[in-house]
Design an enzyme around this catalytic site. Structure first.
Site, PDB file in Angstrom:
ATOM      1  N   HIS A  21     -51.186  95.114  53.743  1.00  0.00           N
ATOM      2  CA  HIS A  21     -50.314  96.018  52.989  1.00  0.00           C
ATOM      3  C   HIS A  21     -49.276  96.680  53.878  1.00  0.00           C
ATOM      4  CE1 HIS A  21     -52.279  99.629  54.608  1.00  0.00           C
ATOM      5  NE2 HIS A  21     -53.423  98.984  54.460  1.00  0.00           N
ATOM      6  N   CYS A  39     -57.956  97.395  57.159  1.00  0.00           N
ATOM      7  CA  CYS A  39     -56.845  96.591  56.647  1.00  0.00           C
ATOM      8  C   CYS A  39     -55.876  96.197  57.755  1.00  0.00           C
ATOM      9  CB  CYS A  39     -56.087  97.364  55.572  1.00  0.00           C
ATOM     10  SG  CYS A  39     -57.063  97.687  54.090  1.00  0.00           S
TER      11      CYS A  39
END
Length: 170
Positions: free
Chosen positions: A130, A146
């Protein structure tokens, strides 16, 4: 130091001054399929290869990333992109809320959202590739698991990656 560099050259490992290393999708996948992503947590780079198209061969892109803050939060192995979202909402994981009960239950899209402007959801629960509004994180160990990219770069990557793209975190 010179001995280490000589050993790496003999082994075929090439590094440039910023520690990016040469990666080929064939080292990680049998076929290119819909495309391939290798997220390298050591060099903090995301490598993307698009599938071949009738208009020509695959293309290659390289993006600097943030990576998980600790080995305990780092997951390695094979996964795939199962969903994509522009302007994603963020829901802290149960373990994040356990560590920090003051976290909100949900953060809507916007400048306070840790997922930035776009998110690629992986088949591993809670793991994403992301964007981030906090540009200080790129190039650092800064996430809870992440892989983060500058918002401009996830916006560039997002339309290139179809659902089903194979992913390997190394």
């Amino acid at each position: 130091m010179a001995q280490e560099i000589d050993a790496q050259e003999r082994e075929g490992v090439r590094h440039n001054i910023s520690s990016f290393r040469t990666v080929n999708w064939r080292e990680h996948f049998d076929t290119l399929g819909k495309g391939a992503i290798v997220a390298d947590t050591v060099s903090r780079a995301l490598h993307f290869w698009s599938a071949e198209h009738e208009t020509g061969p695959e293309s290659y892109k390289l993006y600097p990333t943030s990576v998980p803050i600790s080995e305990e939060l780092t997951r390695r192995g094979y996964t795939s992109v199962i969903r994509k979202r522009e302007a994603p909402t963020w829901t802290p994981t149960p373990s994040m809320r356990e560590r920090d009960p003051s976290l909100p239950k949900v953060v809507p899209a916007g400048p306070l959202n840790p997922l930035g402007t776009h998110a690629l959801y992986l088949s591993w629960q809670y793991y994403r590739i992301h964007g981030t509004h906090d540009t200080r994180k790129i190039g650092r160990r800064a996430s809870d698991g992440c892989i983060g990219l500058y918002n401009e770069m996830i916006a560039d990557l997002y339309p290139r990656v179809p659902v089903g793209t194979q992913v390997r975190l190394i």
